[in-house]
Design a protein around this motif. Structure first.
Motif, PDB file in Angstrom:
ATOM      1  N   VAL A   5     -27.254   5.445  86.220  1.00  0.00           N
ATOM      2  CA  VAL A   5     -28.176   4.773  87.135  1.00  0.00           C
ATOM      3  C   VAL A   5     -27.420   4.432  88.414  1.00  0.00           C
ATOM      4  CG1 VAL A   5     -29.596   2.721  87.486  1.00  0.00           C
ATOM      5  CG2 VAL A   5     -29.561   3.855  85.246  1.00  0.00           C
ATOM      6  N   ASP A  45     -32.396   5.002  92.100  1.00  0.00           N
ATOM      7  CA  ASP A  45     -32.907   4.513  90.822  1.00  0.00           C
ATOM      8  C   ASP A  45     -33.377   3.070  90.859  1.00  0.00           C
ATOM      9  OD1 ASP A  45     -32.407   6.915  89.379  1.00  0.00           O
ATOM     10  OD2 ASP A  45     -30.284   6.387  89.245  1.00  0.00           O
ATOM     11  N   ARG A 306     -24.073   2.218  85.116  1.00  0.00           N
ATOM     12  CA  ARG A 306     -24.836   1.910  86.337  1.00  0.00           C
ATOM     13  C   ARG A 306     -23.889   1.455  87.427  1.00  0.00           C
ATOM     14  NH1 ARG A 306     -29.904  -2.411  86.785  1.00  0.00           N
ATOM     15  NH2 ARG A 306     -29.601  -2.999  88.969  1.00  0.00           N
TER      16      ARG A 306
END
Length: 342
Positions: A5, A45, A306
């Motif tokens: 992400v 994202d 992420r």
């Protein structure tokens, strides 16, 4: 890493126009909404908005701005970064983010933290001597609210609840993270509650946070909870060339860094320190290629799932900020995925 992400993060710093004149805080909020819409169109994202109560920043209620973004976007995830739970009420925080979740058709996320700034405590009537206890208790209550069932709870920092049901309900639950700046106790507490960990890495070699990632996973294993993919966020800026990025970013960054540093006992920032942090630390500044390589290196070193780039840090020009968002979505994010093979 096809499931990596990649997001953008901002506190709603008040920028300047192309003539160098600061825009209003109201215009700064609208600018963030426009940047989020652009990020959505480019496939970023997630957009994360931080809570602050200082004149340099325009966003004091991230969920309000996220609600506005929700109505103009279709796919980007909408997060706080962070919500200062210590000086807020867990029930109201849950209700507000559940509302954003409804407006966005399930895209809301909340990142809860104690806050690196303390202005919200006197503003809302809290004693800084209760800094740790406030977060500990309120996080405990918030985790119970995530079950979305009637809650019975007793603490010392707010009124007790007896079989209290909270509305609105979400359709698929509310994704909740805990933001941590580097305290081992905070890492273990996050693991104990079974929540995802978001590391705020704002200086130094990101590799020094590897023990915290390992601690989180070991603690979750020993406590019998789930070790979610870890996230990280760090400041940076993207421009067409390395030199342009540094020269656009540094003057305004030095102003805000020195202003905050004066309150915390830090010496004024020197250009040599800034350049060293860009080269070896946790400032992700440069051309798309430079920033992508550095992000990929940090993701690989820490094994995180992420990465959020804090793309504003001071009063950079509006046009440069818009270009930074464009380059991150159109070039940096695809390059990072290519480098990491996913």
């Amino acid at each position: 890493m096809s499931d990596l992400v990649l997001g953008l993060d901002t506190f709603g710093d008040v920028p300047v126009d192309d003539a160098g004149v600061p825009i209003s805080q109201a215009a700064a909020i609208r600018q963030v909404v426009d940047e989020a819409v652009l990020a959505d169109q480019l496939g970023v994202d997630v957009i994360a908005l931080g809570e602050h109560h200082r004149p340099e920043y325009s966003i004091s209620t991230p969920e309000t701005v996220l609600a506005g973004i929700a109505t103009r976007t279709g796919r980007i995830r909408l997060a706080s970064g962070v919500t200062v739970l210590s000086s807020d009420d867990p029930v109201r925080v849950f209700q507000r983010f559940a509302t954003v979740d409804a407006l966005s058709n399930g895209r809301a996320e909340v990142i809860l933290g104690r806050g690196s700034f303390t202005e919200s405590f006197p503003l809302f009537g809290y004693d800084l001597s209760d800094y740790d206890a406030l977060f500990e208790e309120k996080l405990d209550l918030f985790v119970k609210l995530l079950d979305e069932k009637p809650v019975t709870w007793t603490g010392t920092m707010r009124a007790a609840l007896e079989n209290a049901d909270v509305f609105p309900k979400t359709e698929n639950g509310l994704r909740t993270w805990v933001g941590v700046g580097g305290s081992p106790q905070s890492v273990v507490r996050t693991a104990r509650h079974g929540l995802p960990l978001m590391l705020a890495i704002i200086g130094g070699d990101p590799a020094r946070f590897a023990p915290y990632v390992d601690l989180y996973r070991r603690a979750a294993d020993q406590l019998g909870t789930v070790a979610h993919p870890v996230g990280m966020h760090s400041p940076g800026f993207v421009a067409d060339t390395d030199e342009e990025a540094r020269e656009l970013f540094y003057p305004a960054y030095k102003v805000i860094r020195d202003r905050i540093g004066a309150l915390r006992g830090w010496p004024p920032l020197r250009r040599s320190e800034f350049d060293a942090e860009v080269a070896h630390g946790s400032l992700y500044i440069g051309s798309p290629e430079t920033v992508a390589r550095k992000i990929a290196g940090a993701v690989r070193t820490l094994g995180v799932g992420r990465f959020d780039l804090i793309y504003t840090a001071g009063a950079q020009p509006v046009s440069a900020r818009t270009r930074a968002v464009e380059l991150f979505g159109a070039k940096v994010a695809p390059m990072v995925r290519d480098i990491l093979g996913g």
